[in-house]
Design a protein around this motif. Structure first.
Motif, PDB file in Angstrom:
ATOM      1  N   GLY A  58       0.794  -1.220   0.000  1.00  0.00           N
ATOM      2  CA  GLY A  58       0.000   0.000   0.000  1.00  0.00           C
ATOM      3  C   GLY A  58       0.827   1.271   0.000  1.00  0.00           C
ATOM      4  O   GLY A  58       0.295   2.354   0.194  1.00  0.00           O
ATOM      5  N   ASP A  59       2.148   1.132  -0.209  1.00  0.00           N
ATOM      6  CA  ASP A  59       3.030   2.296  -0.145  1.00  0.00           C
ATOM      7  C   ASP A  59       3.422   2.779  -1.535  1.00  0.00           C
ATOM      8  O   ASP A  59       3.874   1.989  -2.375  1.00  0.00           O
ATOM      9  N   LEU A  60       3.294   4.083  -1.749  1.00  0.00           N
ATOM     10  CA  LEU A  60       3.771   4.682  -2.991  1.00  0.00           C
ATOM     11  C   LEU A  60       5.285   4.618  -3.001  1.00  0.00           C
ATOM     12  O   LEU A  60       5.943   5.098  -2.071  1.00  0.00           O
ATOM     13  N   ALA A  61       5.839   4.037  -4.049  1.00  0.00           N
ATOM     14  CA  ALA A  61       7.284   3.842  -4.116  1.00  0.00           C
ATOM     15  C   ALA A  61       7.945   4.637  -5.235  1.00  0.00           C
ATOM     16  O   ALA A  61       9.158   4.845  -5.201  1.00  0.00           O
ATOM     17  N   GLY A  62       7.193   5.052  -6.245  1.00  0.00           N
ATOM     18  CA  GLY A  62       7.817   5.791  -7.339  1.00  0.00           C
ATOM     19  C   GLY A  62       6.808   6.243  -8.362  1.00  0.00           C
ATOM     20  O   GLY A  62       5.606   5.992  -8.236  1.00  0.00           O
ATOM     21  N   MET A  63       7.337   6.920  -9.380  1.00  0.00           N
ATOM     22  CA  MET A  63       6.476   7.448 -10.438  1.00  0.00           C
ATOM     23  C   MET A  63       7.271   7.595 -11.726  1.00  0.00           C
ATOM     24  O   MET A  63       8.499   7.566 -11.728  1.00  0.00           O
ATOM     25  N   MET A  79      10.560  10.670 -13.855  1.00  0.00           N
ATOM     26  CA  MET A  79      10.999   9.441 -13.186  1.00  0.00           C
ATOM     27  C   MET A  79      11.500   9.823 -11.795  1.00  0.00           C
ATOM     28  O   MET A  79      12.397  10.649 -11.651  1.00  0.00           O
ATOM     29  N   ARG A  80      10.909   9.229 -10.777  1.00  0.00           N
ATOM     30  CA  ARG A  80      11.321   9.521  -9.407  1.00  0.00           C
ATOM     31  C   ARG A  80      10.952   8.355  -8.516  1.00  0.00           C
ATOM     32  O   ARG A  80       9.874   7.774  -8.644  1.00  0.00           O
ATOM     33  N   VAL A  81      11.846   8.024  -7.602  1.00  0.00           N
ATOM     34  CA  VAL A  81      11.593   6.997  -6.594  1.00  0.00           C
ATOM     35  C   VAL A  81      11.472   7.704  -5.254  1.00  0.00           C
ATOM     36  O   VAL A  81      12.254   8.612  -4.941  1.00  0.00           O
ATOM     37  N   ALA A  82      10.498   7.307  -4.458  1.00  0.00           N
ATOM     38  CA  ALA A  82      10.346   7.861  -3.117  1.00  0.00           C
ATOM     39  C   ALA A  82      11.607   7.557  -2.311  1.00  0.00           C
ATOM     40  O   ALA A  82      12.186   6.475  -2.446  1.00  0.00           O
ATOM     41  N   PRO A  83      12.059   8.504  -1.492  1.00  0.00           N
ATOM     42  CA  PRO A  83      13.341   8.338  -0.792  1.00  0.00           C
ATOM     43  C   PRO A  83      13.495   7.016  -0.044  1.00  0.00           C
ATOM     44  O   PRO A  83      14.568   6.401  -0.077  1.00  0.00           O
ATOM     45  N   GLY A  87      17.239   2.590  -4.367  1.00  0.00           N
ATOM     46  CA  GLY A  87      18.184   1.486  -4.400  1.00  0.00           C
ATOM     47  C   GLY A  87      17.571   0.114  -4.218  1.00  0.00           C
ATOM     48  O   GLY A  87      18.293  -0.860  -4.001  1.00  0.00           O
ATOM     49  N   ARG A  88      16.254   0.009  -4.360  1.00  0.00           N
ATOM     50  CA  ARG A  88      15.588  -1.269  -4.117  1.00  0.00           C
ATOM     51  C   ARG A  88      14.895  -1.839  -5.355  1.00  0.00           C
ATOM     52  O   ARG A  88      14.107  -2.764  -5.256  1.00  0.00           O
ATOM     53  N   GLY A  89      15.162  -1.251  -6.522  1.00  0.00           N
ATOM     54  CA  GLY A  89      14.622  -1.791  -7.766  1.00  0.00           C
ATOM     55  C   GLY A  89      13.367  -1.130  -8.283  1.00  0.00           C
ATOM     56  O   GLY A  89      12.844  -1.534  -9.325  1.00  0.00           O
ATOM     57  N   VAL A  90      12.868  -0.121  -7.594  1.00  0.00           N
ATOM     58  CA  VAL A  90      11.635   0.539  -8.027  1.00  0.00           C
ATOM     59  C   VAL A  90      11.870   1.303  -9.327  1.00  0.00           C
ATOM     60  O   VAL A  90      11.060   1.242 -10.255  1.00  0.00           O
ATOM     61  N   GLY A  91      12.969   2.031  -9.410  1.00  0.00           N
ATOM     62  CA  GLY A  91      13.288   2.775 -10.624  1.00  0.00           C
ATOM     63  C   GLY A  91      13.437   1.857 -11.826  1.00  0.00           C
ATOM     64  O   GLY A  91      12.931   2.157 -12.911  1.00  0.00           O
TER      65      GLY A  91
END
Length: 154
Positions: A58-63, A79-83, A87-91
């Motif tokens: 349920g957590d927003l991780a990127g866009m 392109m942005r990953v939530a802080p 480094g966890r593969g979301v991008g």
């Protein structure tokens, strides 16, 4: 490996609006004022732009967004990953999704413009790892000491 769910997003949620604001703030903090090409909410909702959000549980991780420049040419935007998800593969998941969307639409090429300097290096490493190569300026961009353009033939 994270289980990342990517979905088309209308930008109406508070969490995604906050992430867009974080992205815009970061671009203004690390770019000359005349070189901030990040899109605000209204431009991300414009015709020809499809916006996606990435979620882990349920957590927003990127866009990220795909903008149509021509029937055969797309541009990656926002392109942005939530802080907390860096480094966890979301991008990587978002980039792969955007490239799959471009291919599904019959695009032959996807390009992007970005800046230079330490704040941009993680994104540049991701793009290079997926085959993006430096290219001449496209659309209304100007390549100079700060702005650089990359493209990937699909």
């Amino acid at each position: 490996m994270l289980d990342v769910t990517i979905r088309e997003d209308d930008l109406s949620g508070a969490a995604i609006q906050a992430l867009v604001a974080l992205h815009l703030g970061g671009m203004h903090a690390h770019s000359p004022a005349d070189k901030v090409h990040a899109l605000p909410l209204d431009k991300l909702r414009a015709p020809g732009v499809t916006f996606y959000s990435a979620w882990v549980g349920g957590d927003l991780a990127g866009m990220g967004a795909l903008k149509v420049l021509a029937p055969d040419h797309g541009e990656l935007k926002s392109m942005r990953v939530a802080p907390e998800w860096l480094g966890r593969g979301v991008g990587k998941a978002m980039l792969r999704h955007l490239l799959a969307q471009a291919r599904a639409r019959g695009m032959a090429r996807v390009s992007l413009e970005t800046g230079r300097g330490p704040a941009f290096e993680p994104a540049l490493a991701l793009y290079r790892a997926h085959g993006f190569e430096p290219c001449a300026a496209f659309a209304d961009y100007v390549v100079d000491d700060f702005s650089q353009c990359f493209t990937l033939v699909l």
